[in-house]
Write a protein that holds these residues in place. Structure first.
Motif, mmCIF file in Angstrom:
data_model
loop_
_atom_site.group_PDB
_atom_site.id
_atom_site.type_symbol
_atom_site.label_atom_id
_atom_site.label_comp_id
_atom_site.label_asym_id
_atom_site.label_seq_id
_atom_site.Cartn_x
_atom_site.Cartn_y
_atom_site.Cartn_z
ATOM 1 N N LYS A 189 -1.404 3.630 1.583
ATOM 2 C CA LYS A 189 -1.122 2.943 0.320
ATOM 3 C C LYS A 189 -1.786 3.667 -0.852
ATOM 4 C CE LYS A 189 -0.789 -1.721 2.305
ATOM 5 N NZ LYS A 189 -1.440 -3.051 2.396
ATOM 6 N N PRO A 190 -1.119 3.700 -2.011
ATOM 7 C CA PRO A 190 -1.825 4.152 -3.213
ATOM 8 C C PRO A 190 -2.870 3.125 -3.634
ATOM 9 C CG PRO A 190 0.381 3.400 -3.757
ATOM 10 C CD PRO A 190 0.285 3.389 -2.261
ATOM 11 N N GLU A 198 -2.006 -0.552 -4.658
ATOM 12 C CA GLU A 198 -1.410 -1.454 -3.679
ATOM 13 C C GLU A 198 -2.415 -1.952 -2.642
ATOM 14 O OE1 GLU A 198 2.164 -0.202 -1.798
ATOM 15 O OE2 GLU A 198 2.961 0.774 -3.600
ATOM 16 N N PRO A 248 3.692 -0.273 2.986
ATOM 17 C CA PRO A 248 3.501 0.117 1.586
ATOM 18 C C PRO A 248 4.842 0.320 0.867
ATOM 19 C CG PRO A 248 2.191 1.481 3.079
ATOM 20 C CD PRO A 248 3.146 0.695 3.927
ATOM 21 N N GLU A 249 4.890 -0.096 -0.382
ATOM 22 C CA GLU A 249 6.094 0.148 -1.173
ATOM 23 C C GLU A 249 6.250 1.625 -1.491
ATOM 24 O OE1 GLU A 249 6.147 -2.247 -4.652
ATOM 25 O OE2 GLU A 249 6.167 -4.159 -3.568
ATOM 26 N N HIS A 250 5.156 2.274 -1.735
ATOM 27 C CA HIS A 250 5.174 3.711 -2.019
ATOM 28 C C HIS A 250 4.173 4.384 -1.079
ATOM 29 C CE1 HIS A 250 6.311 1.656 -5.798
ATOM 30 N NE2 HIS A 250 7.222 2.619 -5.866
ATOM 31 N N ILE A 251 4.693 5.087 -0.089
ATOM 32 C CA ILE A 251 3.822 5.770 0.870
ATOM 33 C C ILE A 251 3.158 6.955 0.188
ATOM 34 C CG2 ILE A 251 3.739 7.076 3.015
ATOM 35 C CD1 ILE A 251 5.945 5.335 4.090
ATOM 36 N N SER A 252 1.849 7.016 0.302
ATOM 37 C CA SER A 252 1.079 8.074 -0.346
ATOM 38 C C SER A 252 0.098 8.686 0.653
ATOM 39 C CB SER A 252 0.307 7.505 -1.550
ATOM 40 O OG SER A 252 -0.570 8.463 -2.077
#
Length: 266
Positions: free
Chosen positions: A25-26, A29, A39-43
């Motif tokens: 997660k970033p 998040e 996670p909505e945005h995989i980082s």
């Protein structure tokens, strides 16, 4: 039975999956409400950051070096001691084995001050050699008992046949008995590696400089005084777990075969 196994597996896997989810997660998040599993945005920033912003590479190399050396020494001495105790009768044999077993009854915290005093006298505080000596002292007694059980499962007739063919005791041990005890060596190596790789207390007390600290100590220092960067902490935990997971996958066949060693009496 399957329901019980699924529940037990979930109890083990849920924390690991949550650790992986947090690491991916970033920062924005990590603390959202309600928590999100996916996670909505995989980082992968956390995985990159632990190598760039922290001396994580130094910690990793320190742990690798210390654990490999201590495991190698423990395997050599425990294999020799286990073989000797399984094949030869000598005065004080029972007392020797009992002493090794008794050493495992004391909590490690009781040994912290004596170890510190001894290593301080020897000038080994804040050194890799000091930690190696400590980890060896933890591993050898139990590893000797493990190897003793495996060697007792190997028929002594093999030693007698090798002696007839002109093999000495050392050659018999190295060329005949040791290859047959690979499952025992694998199980012993896994135990010693896990003990050394995850050990925190002695590494924290006996090392002071950053270039000497091990992975558990380095990960513990990611807990900041004012804040905790959870995704960095979880990413570091995952990276530190990977070597043991990979090692277990490679040694799994030997480890599984060791579970049934000695089940049938010769």
């Amino acid at each position: 039975m399957y329901v019980i196994l699924i529940i037990a597996s979930l109890l083990v896997l849920i924390p690991v999956l949550w650790m992986l989810s947090t690491a991916l997660k970033p920062a924005q998040e990590v603390m959202v409400t309600p928590p999100q599993w996916i996670p909505e945005h995989i980082s992968f920033e956390a995985f990159s950051r632990i190598w760039k912003d922290y001396p994580f590479g130094t910690y990793f190399m320190n742990s690798t070096y210390i654990v490999l050396v201590s495991t190698g020494v423990s395997l050599v001495f425990s294999a020799l001691a286990g073989y000797g105790a399984s094949r030869f009768n000598f005065r004080g044999k029972g007392s020797f084995l009992t002493f090794l077993l008794i050493t495992q009854m004391f909590p490690s915290i009781m040994l912290l001050i004596p170890f510190y005093k001894v290593l301080q006298k020897l000038g080994l505080i804040d050194s890799h050699l000091g930690l190696i000596v400590v980890y060896i002292s933890f591993s050898i007694p139990f590893c000797t008992w493990m190897m003793l059980g495996f060697f007792q499962g190997i028929p002594k007739e093999l030693d007698e046949a090798a002696k007839i063919d002109g093999c000495g005791k050392i050659r018999t041990f190295v060329q005949i008995i040791l290859p047959l005890s690979l499952p025992g060596l694998a199980a012993t190596a896994i135990y010693s590696l896990i003990v050394g790789w995850n050990e925190y207390m002695f590494a924290f007390i006996l090392t002071t400089s950053d270039n000497m600290k091990t992975l558990p100590v380095g990960i513990g220092q990611l807990n900041g005084f004012y804040k905790i960067v959870w995704n960095d902490l979880m990413a570091a935990s995952i990276v530190s777990s990977l070597p043991l997971i990979i090692l277990f996958l490679f040694l799994q066949k030997y480890f599984i075969s060791s579970l049934t060693a000695g089940a049938v009496k010769q």
